[in-house]
Write a protein that holds these residues in place. Structure first.
Motif, PDB file in Angstrom:
ATOM      1  N   VAL A 204       0.777  -1.197   0.048  1.00  0.00           N
ATOM      2  CA  VAL A 204       0.074  -0.192   0.052  1.00  0.00           C
ATOM      3  C   VAL A 204       0.835   1.342   0.001  1.00  0.00           C
ATOM      4  N   ALA A 205       2.085   1.288   0.675  1.00  0.00           N
ATOM      5  CA  ALA A 205       2.715   2.217   0.954  1.00  0.00           C
ATOM      6  C   ALA A 205       3.558   2.561  -0.591  1.00  0.00           C
ATOM      7  N   MET A 206       3.965   1.587  -1.129  1.00  0.00           N
ATOM      8  CA  MET A 206       4.597   1.856  -2.637  1.00  0.00           C
ATOM      9  C   MET A 206       3.465   2.233  -3.566  1.00  0.00           C
ATOM     10  N   ALA A 207       2.204   1.834  -3.187  1.00  0.00           N
ATOM     11  CA  ALA A 207       1.345   2.125  -4.270  1.00  0.00           C
ATOM     12  C   ALA A 207       0.783   3.766  -4.147  1.00  0.00           C
ATOM     13  N   GLN A 208       0.832   3.985  -2.938  1.00  0.00           N
ATOM     14  CA  GLN A 208       0.462   5.360  -2.640  1.00  0.00           C
ATOM     15  C   GLN A 208       2.021   6.387  -3.176  1.00  0.00           C
ATOM     16  N   GLU A 209       3.062   5.735  -2.712  1.00  0.00           N
ATOM     17  CA  GLU A 209       4.369   6.615  -3.099  1.00  0.00           C
ATOM     18  C   GLU A 209       5.351   5.754  -4.004  1.00  0.00           C
ATOM     19  N   PRO A 210       5.133   5.966  -5.164  1.00  0.00           N
ATOM     20  CA  PRO A 210       5.844   4.801  -6.011  1.00  0.00           C
ATOM     21  C   PRO A 210       7.566   4.874  -5.966  1.00  0.00           C
ATOM     22  N   SER A 211       7.733   6.036  -5.494  1.00  0.00           N
ATOM     23  CA  SER A 211       9.431   6.506  -5.223  1.00  0.00           C
ATOM     24  C   SER A 211       9.821   5.423  -4.274  1.00  0.00           C
ATOM     25  N   LEU A 212       9.262   5.016  -3.191  1.00  0.00           N
ATOM     26  CA  LEU A 212       9.633   4.194  -2.276  1.00  0.00           C
ATOM     27  C   LEU A 212      10.184   2.777  -3.053  1.00  0.00           C
ATOM     28  N   LEU A 213       9.724   2.479  -4.127  1.00  0.00           N
ATOM     29  CA  LEU A 213      10.257   1.131  -4.798  1.00  0.00           C
ATOM     30  C   LEU A 213      11.673   1.025  -5.200  1.00  0.00           C
ATOM     31  N   ALA A 214      12.064   2.473  -5.304  1.00  0.00           N
ATOM     32  CA  ALA A 214      13.457   2.838  -5.589  1.00  0.00           C
ATOM     33  C   ALA A 214      14.472   2.301  -4.407  1.00  0.00           C
ATOM     34  N   LEU A 215      13.876   2.278  -3.272  1.00  0.00           N
ATOM     35  CA  LEU A 215      14.515   2.061  -1.896  1.00  0.00           C
ATOM     36  C   LEU A 215      14.942   0.405  -2.095  1.00  0.00           C
ATOM     37  N   VAL A 216      13.725  -0.447  -2.403  1.00  0.00           N
ATOM     38  CA  VAL A 216      14.017  -1.806  -2.344  1.00  0.00           C
ATOM     39  C   VAL A 216      14.673  -2.390  -3.821  1.00  0.00           C
TER      40      VAL A 216
END
Length: 77
Positions: free
Chosen positions: A3-15
């Motif tokens: 959910v966090a990544m869906a709301q804030e796609p930039s978080l994907l760059a962390l993983v």
């Protein structure tokens, strides 16, 4: 997490770098790309299922799954 990544796609760059390093490490130890991907995705799925409470598992089953993944990896994990 999803959910966090869906709301804030930039978080994907962390993983993404973590997964790329894991994949590269498995391949560097001689595993074919397909086998390395299968092992990485299975381990990731195990972690996510436990994190989200999606799979009823026992410690014994979890250990058997991890042992099998290590066998498939040829001890290179």
């Amino acid at each position: 997490m999803m959910v966090a990544m869906a709301q804030e796609p930039s978080l994907l760059a962390l993983v993404q770098p973590h997964h790329a390093r894991w994949q590269a490490c498995l391949e560097a130890h001689g595993l074919p790309t397909g086998a390395a991907t299968l092992i990485r995705m299975a381990a990731d799925g195990l972690w996510q299922a436990e994190l989200l409470g999606l799979a009823a598992s026992t410690p014994e089953l979890r250990n058997r799954v991890i042992s099998r993944l290590l066998e498939l990896a040829g001890g290179h994990a």
